[in-house]
Motif scaffolding. Structure first.
Motif, PDB file in Angstrom:
ATOM      1  N   HIS A 100       0.846  -1.198   0.000  1.00 23.69           N
ATOM      2  CA  HIS A 100       0.000   0.000   0.000  1.00 23.69           C
ATOM      3  C   HIS A 100       0.884   1.252   0.000  1.00 23.69           C
ATOM      4  N   VAL A 101       1.913   1.242   0.835  1.00 22.78           N
ATOM      5  CA  VAL A 101       2.830   2.389   0.897  1.00 22.78           C
ATOM      6  C   VAL A 101       3.680   2.473  -0.361  1.00 22.78           C
ATOM      7  N   ALA A 102       4.237   1.338  -0.816  1.00 23.40           N
ATOM      8  CA  ALA A 102       5.138   1.327  -1.971  1.00 23.40           C
ATOM      9  C   ALA A 102       4.448   1.784  -3.249  1.00 23.40           C
ATOM     10  N   THR A 103       3.145   1.529  -3.362  1.00 25.69           N
ATOM     11  CA  THR A 103       2.396   1.918  -4.559  1.00 25.69           C
ATOM     12  C   THR A 103       1.654   3.238  -4.382  1.00 25.69           C
ATOM     13  N   GLY A 104       1.891   3.928  -3.277  1.00 25.78           N
ATOM     14  CA  GLY A 104       1.193   5.192  -3.045  1.00 25.78           C
ATOM     15  C   GLY A 104      -0.300   5.017  -2.867  1.00 25.78           C
ATOM     16  N   GLY A 105      -0.720   3.862  -2.329  1.00 26.53           N
ATOM     17  CA  GLY A 105      -2.136   3.607  -2.091  1.00 26.53           C
ATOM     18  C   GLY A 105      -2.858   2.899  -3.218  1.00 26.53           C
ATOM     19  N   ARG A 106      -2.139   2.561  -4.278  1.00 29.12           N
ATOM     20  CA  ARG A 106      -2.803   1.917  -5.435  1.00 29.12           C
ATOM     21  C   ARG A 106      -3.141   0.448  -5.165  1.00 29.12           C
ATOM     22  N   ILE A 107      -2.368  -0.215  -4.303  1.00 27.52           N
ATOM     23  CA  ILE A 107      -2.766  -1.531  -3.802  1.00 27.52           C
ATOM     24  C   ILE A 107      -3.572  -1.287  -2.537  1.00 27.52           C
ATOM     25  N   ASP A 108      -4.828  -1.703  -2.554  1.00 27.84           N
ATOM     26  CA  ASP A 108      -5.724  -1.428  -1.431  1.00 27.84           C
ATOM     27  C   ASP A 108      -6.731  -2.563  -1.311  1.00 27.84           C
ATOM     28  N   PRO A 109      -6.714  -3.325  -0.210  1.00 26.20           N
ATOM     29  CA  PRO A 109      -7.640  -4.448  -0.047  1.00 26.20           C
ATOM     30  C   PRO A 109      -9.106  -4.039   0.009  1.00 26.20           C
ATOM     31  N   LEU A 110      -9.395  -2.750   0.120  1.00 29.99           N
ATOM     32  CA  LEU A 110     -10.789  -2.324   0.168  1.00 29.99           C
ATOM     33  C   LEU A 110     -11.389  -2.102  -1.223  1.00 29.99           C
ATOM     34  N   VAL A 111     -10.668  -2.476  -2.284  1.00 32.32           N
ATOM     35  CA  VAL A 111     -11.234  -2.369  -3.632  1.00 32.32           C
ATOM     36  C   VAL A 111     -12.337  -3.390  -3.866  1.00 32.32           C
ATOM     37  N   GLY A 112     -12.584  -4.270  -2.888  1.00 34.56           N
ATOM     38  CA  GLY A 112     -13.670  -5.241  -3.044  1.00 34.56           C
ATOM     39  C   GLY A 112     -14.987  -4.574  -3.396  1.00 34.56           C
ATOM     40  N   ALA A 113     -15.274  -3.436  -2.755  1.00 32.53           N
ATOM     41  CA  ALA A 113     -16.521  -2.720  -3.051  1.00 32.53           C
ATOM     42  C   ALA A 113     -16.541  -2.217  -4.488  1.00 32.53           C
ATOM     43  N   ASP A 114     -15.387  -1.803  -5.004  1.00 33.60           N
ATOM     44  CA  ASP A 114     -15.312  -1.332  -6.390  1.00 33.60           C
ATOM     45  C   ASP A 114     -15.512  -2.488  -7.373  1.00 33.60           C
ATOM     46  N   LEU A 115     -14.939  -3.651  -7.060  1.00 39.16           N
ATOM     47  CA  LEU A 115     -15.130  -4.819  -7.923  1.00 39.16           C
ATOM     48  C   LEU A 115     -16.599  -5.204  -8.001  1.00 39.16           C
ATOM     49  N   VAL A 116     -17.289  -5.160  -6.871  1.00 42.82           N
ATOM     50  CA  VAL A 116     -18.722  -5.464  -6.865  1.00 42.82           C
ATOM     51  C   VAL A 116     -19.483  -4.456  -7.710  1.00 42.82           C
ATOM     52  N   ALA A 117     -19.155  -3.173  -7.569  1.00 44.03           N
ATOM     53  CA  ALA A 117     -19.843  -2.131  -8.332  1.00 44.03           C
ATOM     54  C   ALA A 117     -19.614  -2.285  -9.830  1.00 44.03           C
ATOM     55  N   LEU A 118     -18.461  -2.835 -10.207  1.00 44.56           N
ATOM     56  CA  LEU A 118     -18.153  -3.041 -11.617  1.00 44.56           C
ATOM     57  C   LEU A 118     -18.710  -4.358 -12.157  1.00 44.56           C
ATOM     58  N   GLY A 119     -19.384  -5.139 -11.304  1.00 43.04           N
ATOM     59  CA  GLY A 119     -20.032  -6.364 -11.754  1.00 43.04           C
ATOM     60  C   GLY A 119     -19.347  -7.641 -11.360  1.00 43.04           C
ATOM     61  N   TYR A 120     -18.156  -7.549 -10.758  1.00 39.15           N
ATOM     62  CA  TYR A 120     -17.452  -8.757 -10.329  1.00 39.15           C
ATOM     63  C   TYR A 120     -17.856  -9.056  -8.895  1.00 39.15           C
ATOM     64  N   ASP A 121     -19.121  -9.439  -8.758  1.00 44.22           N
ATOM     65  CA  ASP A 121     -19.724  -9.665  -7.454  1.00 44.22           C
ATOM     66  C   ASP A 121     -19.749 -11.161  -7.144  1.00 44.22           C
TER      67      ASP A 121
END
Length: 323
Positions: A100-121
């Motif tokens: 999370h730190v090395a990528t400036g926040g681009r790796i984030d385990p909370l993207v689960g909600a975004d995956l669901v919103a994009l249809g990968y539910d």
């Protein structure tokens, strides 16, 4: 056991003259296989399946009864929510902190909600929610380190949130399986965790890097664009041709935007552990390898970019094929 729609297999172990025993089994919504010199003892197989079941019972966002699913939908309260995780889980969360730190926040385990919103539910409807490509994204669902933090093997959520460990979890589980095999007296093995490969052998094992442009669900028909050789360590690969369900829609998201990454089409990482290789193969979609190395992470890599260019680290134990 829930199934993912496709199986990501950008790696293929080739053991040369070693005629391995192969045991295939379902895990993480895909088919895993363990290659060994002799059949695995029955007790070891039972232990592996118990380990897989326990891991998915905690971390699978595709299972309604998993711990993280119950934490996400409010069944464990409105917050703060303290999740007491299996012993050793803190090591995976520590690695998420580092990436999370090395990528400036681009790796984030909370993207689960975004995956669901994009249809990968969990039901794999692949129906994109209205406004999900233009909405507030991370500002609405919160960010790792703010909404979620951990203390050793305990994960604390300020409020219900969907945690997705897809960037590291499969590799971390492969490391756990490898440790279990060693404890069972199995010294030479290759664990092919459907795209993440852990090798513990007395000689180099050749692993093909699958061409993301022609890969299909029929794994035997794919062609390799490169090869690496390792005896101890791990190779993991990620590509946008697997787990893709629409124009520009795939499972590798930028945690800062909540949208699929577009710069890279495939990346492979070689590291000491499968968890680290797994996480880096995703991080390379989002952050330049030099920036990741500057953070203290140790790895070798190969990257195919969307513009058709390729990049290979100087110490890669193999190569990409050239025309």
């Amino acid at each position: 056991m829930s199934r993912l729609p496709t199986v990501e297999r950008p790696l293929r172990p080739m053991l040369g003259v070693m005629r391995p025993e192969v045991w295939a089994f379902p895990a993480t919504g895909a088919t895993w296989s363990i290659l060994s010199r002799a059949p695995l003892p029955r007790r070891a197989r039972r232990s592996v399946m118990a380990l897989v079941e326990g891991f998915e019972g905690v971390w699978s966002r595709f299972r309604a009864d998993s711990l993280i699913s119950r934490a996400a939908d409010g069944r464990l309260g409105s917050g703060p929510i303290r999740l007491e995780l299996p012993e050793g889980s803190g090591a995976m969360l520590d690695l998420y902190d580092r990436l999370h730190v090395a990528t400036g926040g681009r790796i984030d385990p909370l993207v689960g909600a975004d995956l669901v919103a994009l249809g990968y539910d969990p039901a794999c409807t692949f129906t994109v929610h209205a406004g999900s490509m233009t909405g507030p994204g991370p500002r609405a669902r919160g960010r790792w380190g703010a909404l979620a933090r951990h203390e050793g093997d305990a994960l604390i959520l300020d409020r219900p949130a969907l945690v997705d460990v897809g960037a590291i979890g499969k590799g971390f589980l492969a490391d756990l399986v490898g440790a279990l095999l060693l404890e069972s007296g199995v010294e030479d093995f290759v664990i092919d965790a459907s795209g993440d490969v852990l090798v513990h052998a007395d000689g180099p094992v050749r692993i093909g890097l699958e061409d993301p442009a022609v890969s299909t669900d029929g794994a035997d028909s794919a062609r390799a664009v490169g090869v690496v050789e390792i005896a101890r360590g791990a190779v993991a690969g990620s590509g946008i041709s697997r787990r893709a369900w629409g124009d520009g829609l795939h499972h590798i998201l930028d945690g800062l935007t909540g949208r699929p990454s577009a710069r890279v089409t495939a990346a492979w990482a070689i590291a000491e552990t499968c968890a680290l290789a797994d996480g880096l193969s995703t991080a390379l979609f989002l952050t330049a390898p030099g920036e990741l190395a500057a953070s203290g992470l140790r790895f070798e890599c190969a990257i195919l970019s969307a513009d058709g260019s390729a990049e290979v680290s100087r110490g890669l134990p193999g190569s990409l094929f050239t025309a």
